[in-house]
Design a protein around this motif. Structure first.
Motif, PDB file in Angstrom:
ATOM      1  N   ARG A   2      -9.437 -11.196  11.807  1.00 33.98           N
ATOM      2  CA  ARG A   2      -9.573 -10.243  10.704  1.00 33.98           C
ATOM      3  C   ARG A   2      -8.405 -10.397   9.728  1.00 33.98           C
ATOM      4  N   THR A   3      -8.673 -10.188   8.439  1.00 34.71           N
ATOM      5  CA  THR A   3      -7.610 -10.226   7.432  1.00 34.71           C
ATOM      6  C   THR A   3      -7.500  -8.861   6.762  1.00 34.71           C
ATOM      7  N   PHE A   4      -6.306  -8.604   6.240  1.00 38.58           N
ATOM      8  CA  PHE A   4      -6.023  -7.372   5.502  1.00 38.58           C
ATOM      9  C   PHE A   4      -5.633  -7.736   4.084  1.00 38.58           C
ATOM     10  N   GLU A   8      -4.865  -2.403   2.803  1.00 38.19           N
ATOM     11  CA  GLU A   8      -5.246  -2.271   4.211  1.00 38.19           C
ATOM     12  C   GLU A   8      -4.036  -2.467   5.120  1.00 38.19           C
ATOM     13  N   CYS A   9      -3.169  -3.411   4.752  1.00 42.55           N
ATOM     14  CA  CYS A   9      -1.944  -3.631   5.520  1.00 42.55           C
ATOM     15  C   CYS A   9      -1.060  -2.381   5.478  1.00 42.55           C
ATOM     16  N   PHE A  12      -2.589   0.326   7.592  1.00 35.80           N
ATOM     17  CA  PHE A  12      -2.416   0.030   9.010  1.00 35.80           C
ATOM     18  C   PHE A  12      -1.003   0.387   9.477  1.00 35.80           C
ATOM     19  N   LEU A  41      -2.923 -11.696   8.038  1.00 38.17           N
ATOM     20  CA  LEU A  41      -3.710 -11.772   9.262  1.00 38.17           C
ATOM     21  C   LEU A  41      -3.380 -10.559  10.113  1.00 38.17           C
ATOM     22  N   GLU A  42      -4.392  -9.963  10.694  1.00 36.46           N
ATOM     23  CA  GLU A  42      -4.192  -8.766  11.508  1.00 36.46           C
ATOM     24  C   GLU A  42      -3.189  -9.035  12.633  1.00 36.46           C
ATOM     25  N   ASP A  43      -3.280 -10.215  13.251  1.00 36.94           N
ATOM     26  CA  ASP A  43      -2.366 -10.555  14.347  1.00 36.94           C
ATOM     27  C   ASP A  43      -0.910 -10.560  13.886  1.00 36.94           C
ATOM     28  N   ASP A  44      -0.653 -11.053  12.654  1.00 28.66           N
ATOM     29  CA  ASP A  44       0.714 -11.096  12.134  1.00 28.66           C
ATOM     30  C   ASP A  44       1.248  -9.689  11.848  1.00 28.66           C
ATOM     31  N   VAL A  45       0.405  -8.812  11.330  1.00 25.35           N
ATOM     32  CA  VAL A  45       0.817  -7.433  11.045  1.00 25.35           C
ATOM     33  C   VAL A  45       1.103  -6.706  12.352  1.00 25.35           C
ATOM     34  N   VAL A  46       0.265  -6.917  13.358  1.00 20.04           N
ATOM     35  CA  VAL A  46       0.489  -6.294  14.671  1.00 20.04           C
ATOM     36  C   VAL A  46       1.772  -6.835  15.286  1.00 20.04           C
TER      37      VAL A  46
END
Length: 115
Positions: A2-4, A8-9, A12, A41-46
């Protein structure tokens, strides 16, 4: 995967959009600028959030505090105290001027007769 986008980032991370943009521009959050839009990328934000949570938790457990936070806390406390104090109507050091005296109305005007 998933992308933001930038909003959205920010949503989140529970921060303002400008804060998310600043973090991206500084390279704190991994992201790419595609045209005019930021993409994350959702993984990078997490991963960023997890890293910050671990870092801050470790600092709290070790009893370390950030001096910048202490300065911010001091300034915030001072600002709150200023707001709680009664407002002064004049700047310190200035003396109040006497109000100008208006001339009395002549007795034969309609405004004077109505009063």
């Amino acid at each position: 995967m998933r992308t933001f986008d930038l909003q959205e980032c920010a949503d989140f991370l529970k921060v303002d959009r400008t804060t998310a943009m600043k973090l991206a521009q500084q390279g704190d959050i991994v992201g790419a600028r595609i045209g005019r839009a930021w993409v994350f990328l959702e993984d990078d934000v997490v991963a960023f959030l997890r890293e910050q949570a671990q870092k801050q938790t470790l600092e709290r457990l070790e009893g370390r505090t950030n001096p910048d936070h202490e300065e911010t806390d001091r300034r915030t406390h001072a600002a709150i105290q200023r707001q709680l104090q009664p407002a002064t109507t004049r700047k310190p050091g200035r003396t109040a001027r006497a109000l100008p005296r208006l001339p009395d109305l002549p007795a034969n005007t309609p405004a004077a007769q109505a009063a």
